[in-house]
Design an enzyme around this catalytic site. Structure first.
Site, PDB file in Angstrom:
ATOM      1  N   GLY A  91       0.836  -1.192   0.000  1.00  0.00           N
ATOM      2  CA  GLY A  91       0.000   0.000   0.000  1.00  0.00           C
ATOM      3  C   GLY A  91       0.872   1.242   0.000  1.00  0.00           C
ATOM      4  N   GLY A 126       3.652   0.693   2.705  1.00  0.00           N
ATOM      5  CA  GLY A 126       4.581  -0.340   2.255  1.00  0.00           C
ATOM      6  C   GLY A 126       5.460   0.130   1.113  1.00  0.00           C
ATOM      7  N   LYS A 181      -3.405   5.175  18.592  1.00  0.00           N
ATOM      8  CA  LYS A 181      -3.470   6.561  18.095  1.00  0.00           C
ATOM      9  C   LYS A 181      -4.448   6.698  16.935  1.00  0.00           C
ATOM     10  CE  LYS A 181      -0.915   5.844  14.261  1.00  0.00           C
ATOM     11  NZ  LYS A 181      -1.078   6.332  12.879  1.00  0.00           N
ATOM     12  N   ARG A 210      -5.089   9.660   7.680  1.00  0.00           N
ATOM     13  CA  ARG A 210      -6.285   9.221   6.952  1.00  0.00           C
ATOM     14  C   ARG A 210      -7.458   8.943   7.889  1.00  0.00           C
ATOM     15  NH1 ARG A 210      -4.333   3.415   4.642  1.00  0.00           N
ATOM     16  NH2 ARG A 210      -2.610   4.708   3.943  1.00  0.00           N
TER      17      ARG A 210
END
EC number: 1.1.1.8
Length: 349
Positions: free
Chosen positions: A12, A15, A204, A269
Site C-alpha cells: 500500500g 509499504g 493513536k 487518513r
C-alpha cells in the site's frame, strides 16, 4: 559473506514508501542483498497487472503515484515466493489480513528469519489483548520487532524529515534494522519496550477518529487538543493494564507516542475519513472506497477490537473516549455524543 535478503510483505502507500527507503539502503550497504522483494496483492489497473506496472515503471501507480521506487525493488504477486528466501521480513498490510497471510507463508521461511511489523492495530486473544507482532511471531515462529512513529506515508516518500521508533528486544537485531531503514530524513530511535511502542501505534488511530469527528461537526483546535490529551491518558492507562513488559512514560515521548498521535490527529487518513463520516453521513466502507482507493481504515476496526476486549474484562467504563468512538462507528450513536463524552469525561468530574 552474502548479504541478508529482505522481503516487504505489503504494498500500500506505507509499504511502498518503506520500499523506497529499504531498496535504496539495500543497494548501497554490503550487509544486505541488493534485491528486495515486495509482495503485491495483484490488481488490474487499466488492463495491466499492478506488479507488471511496478516492475516496468518503478512506480506503484495505485497507492503511491508520483514516486519512483528503486529498480532493485521487485514486485512479486505470490507471497510465498516473495518471502521464501528472506532473512528479514517487513510486514506492512492491514491488520485484519495478517492471519491469512501468515497461514500462507508458514513453513516456507528460512529457519533464522526475523520480522518487523509496521502494522497498526490489535487483535482479541483468549486472554484479552493480542498484539499484531505476537500474532505473527506465534504463527511463524520468528522473533518480531515493531516500527511505529509520526510517519505519514506521502511525506516519508517525499523525503521530508521525520522520526520513528523501533521496538526490539534484541540489541543487535535492533541495530541491523536501524541500518536497513534509517536515512538522513528518516531518523530512528531503538527501544526495548516493544509492546508499548506497538500499543501506541495501534491506539493513536482510534483517537484520530475522534479528532476527525470534532473537525466534521465544526469544533476547533482547542477541542482537538482535549481529544489528544484525553486520548493519550487512555493510551497510557491501557498500556499499563495490558502490556506484559515495562511501560515507561519516556516511551510515550518518543515518535511512536505523542508525536505520532499529534500528526495523526491533524494529518492522517483516520482523521480525514472520520471528518467526512461526520459531515456526510456516509458509511466508513463507502468512504474507504471513495477516499482511500479501497484501503482499510485502522481506527474503527481497532475500536471494535478494543470494545470486545474491554467488555470481556469488565473495563468498558474505564476508557470513555475509546468507547465513544466505538459507539459512533458501530452502534449508530450521533457524532455529537462524542462531544458529550469529552464534556463528561471522568477527568472533569
Amino acid at each position: 559473506m552474502a548479504g541478508k535478503k529482505v522481503c516487504i510483505v505489503g504494498s500500500g502507500d506505507w509499504g511502498s514508501a518503506i520500499a523506497k527507503i529499504v531498496g535504496g539502503n539495500a543497494a548501497q550497504l554490503a550487509q544486505f542483498d541488493p534485491r528486495v522483494t515486495m509482495w503485491v496483492f495483484e490488481e488490474d489497473i487499466g488492463g495491466k497487472k499492478l506488479t507488471e506496472i511496478i516492475n516496468t515503471h518503478q512506480e506503484n501507480v495505485k497507492y503511491l503515484p508520483g514516486h519512483k521506487l528503486p529498480p532493485n525493488v521487485v514486485a512479486v504477486p505470490d507471497v510465498v515466493k516473495a518471502a521464501a528466501d528472506a532473512d528479514i521480513l517487513i510486514f506492512v498490510v492491514p491488520h485484519q489480513f495478517i492471519g491469512k497471510i501468515c497461514d500462507e507463508i508458514k513453513g516456507h521461511l528460512k529457519a533464522n528469519a526475523i520480522g518487523i511489523s509496521l502494522i497498526k492495530g490489535v487483535n482479541e486473544g483468549p486472554k484479552g489483548l493480542k498484539l499484531i507482532s505476537e500474532v505473527i511471531g506465534e504463527h511463524l515462529g520468528i522473533p518480531m520487532s515493531v516500527l511505529m512513529g509520526a510517519n505519514i506515508a506521502s511525506e516519508v516518500a517525499d523525503e521530508k524529515f521525520c522520526e520513528t521508533t523501533i521496538g526490539c528486544k534484541d540489541q543487535a537485531q535492533g541495530q541491523l534494522l536501524k541500518q536497513l531503514m534509517q536515512t538522513p530524513n528518516f531518523r530512528i530511535v531503538v527501544t526495548q519496550e516493544v509492546n508499548t511502542v506497538e500499543i501506541c501505534g495501534a491506539l493513536k488511530d482510534l483517537v484520530a477518529v475522534g479528532a476527525g469527528f470534532c473537525d466534521g461537526i465544526g469544533f476547533g483546535d482547542n477541542t482537538k487538543a482535549a481529544v489528544i490529551r484525553l486520548g493519550l491518558m487512555e493510551m497510557i492507562a491501557f498500556a499499563k493494564l495490558f502490556c506484559s513488559g515495562p511501560v515507561s512514560p519516556a516511551t510515550f515521548l518518543e515518535s511512536c507516542g505523542v508525536a505520532d498521535l499529534i500528526t495523526t490527529c491533524y494529518g492522517g487518513r483516520n482523521r480525514k475519513v472520520a471528518e467526512a463520516f461526520a459531515r456526510t453521513g456516509k458509511s466508513i466502507e463507502q468512504l474507504e472506497k471513495e477516499m482511500l482507493n479501497g484501503q482499510k481504515l485502522q481506527g474503527p476496526e481497532t475500536a471494535r477490537e478494543l470494545h470486545s476486549i474491554l467488555q470481556h474484562k469488565g473495563l468498558v467504563d474505564w476508557f470513555p473516549l475509546f468507547m465513544a468512538v466505538y459507539k459512533v462507528c458501530y452502534q449508530g450513536q450521533p457524532v455529537g455524543e462524542f462531544i458529550r463524552c469529552l464534556q463528561n469525561h471522568p477527568e472533569h468530574m
